[in-house]
Write a protein that holds these residues in place. Structure first.
Motif, PDB file in Angstrom:
ATOM      1  N   GLY B 263     -39.883  55.875  39.113  1.00  0.00           N
ATOM      2  CA  GLY B 263     -38.417  56.858  37.655  1.00  0.00           C
ATOM      3  C   GLY B 263     -38.311  57.916  38.440  1.00  0.00           C
ATOM      4  N   ALA B 264     -38.561  58.653  39.408  1.00  0.00           N
ATOM      5  CA  ALA B 264     -38.222  60.067  39.977  1.00  0.00           C
ATOM      6  C   ALA B 264     -36.631  60.126  40.638  1.00  0.00           C
ATOM      7  CB  ALA B 264     -39.000  59.533  41.243  1.00  0.00           C
ATOM      8  N   LYS B 265     -36.406  60.785  40.577  1.00  0.00           N
ATOM      9  CA  LYS B 265     -34.738  60.432  40.689  1.00  0.00           C
ATOM     10  C   LYS B 265     -34.893  61.824  42.383  1.00  0.00           C
ATOM     11  CE  LYS B 265     -31.629  64.629  39.279  1.00  0.00           C
ATOM     12  NZ  LYS B 265     -31.370  65.728  38.330  1.00  0.00           N
ATOM     13  N   ALA B 266     -35.613  62.363  42.229  1.00  0.00           N
ATOM     14  CA  ALA B 266     -36.346  63.230  44.570  1.00  0.00           C
ATOM     15  C   ALA B 266     -37.579  63.525  44.410  1.00  0.00           C
ATOM     16  CB  ALA B 266     -35.043  64.080  43.930  1.00  0.00           C
ATOM     17  N   PRO B 278     -33.535  62.571  48.029  1.00  0.00           N
ATOM     18  CA  PRO B 278     -32.667  61.655  46.823  1.00  0.00           C
ATOM     19  C   PRO B 278     -33.554  60.811  46.317  1.00  0.00           C
ATOM     20  CG  PRO B 278     -31.539  61.719  47.915  1.00  0.00           C
ATOM     21  CD  PRO B 278     -32.010  62.280  48.993  1.00  0.00           C
ATOM     22  N   ALA B 279     -33.332  59.711  45.602  1.00  0.00           N
ATOM     23  CA  ALA B 279     -33.775  58.624  45.655  1.00  0.00           C
ATOM     24  C   ALA B 279     -33.350  57.197  46.692  1.00  0.00           C
ATOM     25  CB  ALA B 279     -34.152  57.715  43.794  1.00  0.00           C
ATOM     26  N   ASP B 280     -31.837  57.593  46.599  1.00  0.00           N
ATOM     27  CA  ASP B 280     -31.287  56.004  47.775  1.00  0.00           C
ATOM     28  C   ASP B 280     -32.224  56.461  49.010  1.00  0.00           C
ATOM     29  OD1 ASP B 280     -29.657  58.678  47.357  1.00  0.00           O
ATOM     30  OD2 ASP B 280     -28.001  57.532  47.395  1.00  0.00           O
ATOM     31  N   PRO B 302     -35.919  61.913  35.920  1.00  0.00           N
ATOM     32  CA  PRO B 302     -35.014  61.858  35.624  1.00  0.00           C
ATOM     33  C   PRO B 302     -34.196  63.448  34.884  1.00  0.00           C
ATOM     34  CG  PRO B 302     -36.346  60.355  34.949  1.00  0.00           C
ATOM     35  CD  PRO B 302     -36.609  60.563  35.173  1.00  0.00           C
ATOM     36  N   GLN B 303     -35.526  63.678  34.091  1.00  0.00           N
ATOM     37  CA  GLN B 303     -34.941  64.773  32.987  1.00  0.00           C
ATOM     38  C   GLN B 303     -34.770  66.174  33.903  1.00  0.00           C
ATOM     39  OE1 GLN B 303     -37.719  63.959  33.543  1.00  0.00           O
ATOM     40  NE2 GLN B 303     -39.595  65.388  33.195  1.00  0.00           N
ATOM     41  N   HIS B 384     -27.164  65.731  48.618  1.00  0.00           N
ATOM     42  CA  HIS B 384     -27.366  64.496  47.599  1.00  0.00           C
ATOM     43  C   HIS B 384     -26.768  65.025  45.721  1.00  0.00           C
ATOM     44  CE1 HIS B 384     -29.436  63.333  51.218  1.00  0.00           C
ATOM     45  NE2 HIS B 384     -29.976  64.402  51.216  1.00  0.00           N
ATOM     46  N   PHE B 385     -26.824  66.237  46.244  1.00  0.00           N
ATOM     47  CA  PHE B 385     -26.810  66.012  44.250  1.00  0.00           C
ATOM     48  C   PHE B 385     -25.101  67.335  44.024  1.00  0.00           C
ATOM     49  CE2 PHE B 385     -31.038  65.614  44.782  1.00  0.00           C
ATOM     50  CZ  PHE B 385     -31.319  64.519  44.018  1.00  0.00           C
ATOM     51  N   GLU B 388     -23.487  66.059  40.257  1.00  0.00           N
ATOM     52  CA  GLU B 388     -25.136  67.225  39.752  1.00  0.00           C
ATOM     53  C   GLU B 388     -24.237  68.542  39.506  1.00  0.00           C
ATOM     54  OE1 GLU B 388     -29.310  66.088  38.993  1.00  0.00           O
ATOM     55  OE2 GLU B 388     -29.365  67.817  38.478  1.00  0.00           O
TER      56      GLU B 388
END
Lengths: 160, 397
Positions: B263-266, B278-280, B302-303, B384-385, B388
């Protein structure tokens, strides 16, 4: 009084030079020992070391001010260093920081009036899996929580 | 006070102390260097220079006095495996240093221990004293006639940049930890101008293991360009943070699976000076040829706000930059200001572009690895973000 203090510092540094040598590479070990004995490295101590090692006082000053574990300013008997780097940050170092400030009555970068505690930020201390982490002098505390802060401070004041 | 969090089977605990040293001392110095070279081991501190090559340079450098330095100035944010190695397998580290001394013809080794790890010193001194008592250090070290070698500990004083080998040497010489120009490299002119090998704690421990188990064993693990197993320091938003051993080349996804980081985002790989993946991109391999690391893995759930992450890293670099070269000294300050503008929702796209250009300039124009790598996290987060970081507005900040 001042002269007596200067004589004491001079004698101390003479001993340290005898222990570590008078080459340039002895400088940092000498400064570390002065710090451990006196808490700070005074202007007079820097000048004396420089004279003993045959280098300029400004060179010694440059070294003392470069390293975060050496200080020309007086520090408390117990230096508390709280890690502020990312993993300890994510583990809640900010709450611990506020509690330290509340319990000690000082801000980061300050020393308590009784000369007992100094409070400082530190960069990554290498215990990222067990943060928030703090050092009290050389002693490491891990997984510190705000409610543990007073426990830690009490244990320092009344060593078991 | 400190609990060890060793999470899986570490090879070092199965290496009987002493065997690697004895095996190495039976070889000629050149043959020993050949074994190290054949194993394919590259520096475990993160830069990944081939260890055998480094030792070969130092061995062939002219000089009657040479030094072996163990870099235990483990300051990269997120890494703590060297602390665990020194706490548990110090003998292997000292064996590796002794082998290096034999290989290059040095009689003196120095363990440069970061000031933050002063609590390890007593045990390490005890270990060294025992080794002297057993004849593993001193005259005829390890029972080898004509080979004198001893090790002493030098304490660091709190400066991240001293993890850079030439800055470390400056510190040892009693100066400000400011990196030197290279060349000359330490292998030809290092500590006190003498040929010097500087290796990471983990590298030395693996050398002892390689001599005990053979170069072929080490070479058989990992990828073609990144041989052998590696220790990783895992922290952040994972269920089981701690020290793990994995073969080089493990994917980010594989690593998250093992450590409970689903579930990590990065994931930040290589510490503050590394890259933010990043996750992808979690199918990427952790290896010198893909995403390199000295072992620091920081997982972001993710938070987490990636701007907060970038700000924390840049605060770190702004403070730790030694200040001698302009790109690093000013660059980190400007990047930090930029991240704060972004957090306040006050950064134009044009200014962000300029910051990225500045970051790229720092990568090529800084004098040492600190300034060359400090923009990495910023650049990868911006890349990558983007969505955001632009979604912030003043009210949210």
């Amino acid at each position: 009084m001042l002269i007596a203090q200067h004589d004491k510092t001079r004698a101390q540094i003479r001993d340290l030079v005898a222990k570590h040598g008078c080459q340039r590479n002895a400088l940092i070990p000498i400064l570390q020992d002065i710090r451990d004995k006196n808490g700070q490295i005074s202007d007079f101590a820097m000048q004396t070391v420089a004279a003993q090692l045959g280098i300029e006082p400004s060179e010694v000053y440059g070294v003392v001010t470069f390293y975060s574990f050496l200080s020309e300013k007086p520090r408390g008997r117990f230096v508390i260093r709280l890690c502020r780097t990312i993993s300890c940050d994510m583990a809640g170092k900010e709450e611990v920081a506020r509690q330290l400030e509340n319990d000690l009555g000082i801000c980061f970068g300050e020393t308590t009036r009784d000369g007992r505690f100094s409070l400082e930020w530190a960069n990554c201390m290498g215990v990222c899996d067990q943060g928030p982490a703090l050092l009290v002098n050389e002693r490491l505390y891990t997984r510190v929580t705000p409610e543990k802060v007073s426990e830690i401070l009490d244990s320092i004041q009344c060593p078991a | 006070m400190i609990q060890e969090s060793i999470r899986n089977q570490i090879t070092f605990s199965r290496i009987p102390p002493g065997e690697g040293l004895q095996a190495g001392l039976q070889l000629t110095p050149q043959a020993l260097i050949d074994v190290v070279r054949d194993s394919g081991i590259r520096g475990r501190g993160g830069a990944g220079f081939p260890t055998g090559l480094k030792w070969g340079f130092a061995a062939s450098a002219p000089g009657d006095k040479k030094y072996v330095i163990c870099n235990a100035d483990e300051g990269e944010p997120g890494t703590f495996k060297d602390r665990v190695i020194l706490s548990n397998w110090a003998d292997l580290v000292f064996e590796g240093m002794t082998l290096a001394g034999y290989a290059i013809g040095a009689d003196e080794g120095i363990l440069y221990l970061r000031g933050e790890y002063a609590f390890l010193r007593e045990e390490l001194e005890k270990c060294l004293a025992e080794r002297r008592g057993q004849g593993l250090l001193g005259a005829a070290a390890g029972g080898k006639d004509g080979f004198a070698f001893d090790i002493h500990i030098h304490m660091g004083s709190g400066a991240y940049v001293c993890g850079e080998e030439t800055a470390l040497i400056e510190a040892l010489e009693g100066r400000r930890g400011e990196a030197r120009n290279r060349p000359p490299f330490p292998a030809s002119s290092g500590y006190l101008g003498k040929p010097t090998v500087v290796n990471n704690v983990e590298t030395f421990a693996w050398i002892a293991a390689i001599l005990q188990r053979g170069a072929a064993w080490f070479k058989g693990i990992g990828t073609e360009k990144s041989r052998g197993p590696k220790l990783f320091s895992i922290s952040g938003d994972v269920e089981k943070p701690g020290v793990y051993e994995f073969p080089m080349g493990i994917t980010v996804a594989g690593l998250l699976q093992e450590t409970g980081g689903n579930g990590a985002k990065a994931v930040q790989i290589g510490g503050a000076s590394g890259q933010c993946v990043p996750a992808d991109h979690f199918d990427r391999a952790i290896a010198y040829e893909d995403v390199a690391t000295g072992g620091s893995i920081i997982v972001f759930g993710p938070q987490r706000s990636m701007l907060d992450v970038a700000e924390n890293f840049l605060e770190f670099f702004e403070e730790e930059s030694c200040g001698q070269c302009t790109p690093c000294r000013i660059g980190n300050t400007k990047l930090l200001e930029g991240v704060r503008l972004l957090k306040q929702g006050e950064c134009s796209a044009q200014y962000l572009k300029e910051l990225c250009q500045l970051a790229e300039t720092m990568q090529v124009a800084s004098k040492c690895g600190l300034g060359q790598s400090s923009p990495n996290a910023f650049l990868s987060i911006v890349k990558h973000f983007r969505k955001e970081i632009f979604s912030r507005d003043a009210a949210a900040a």
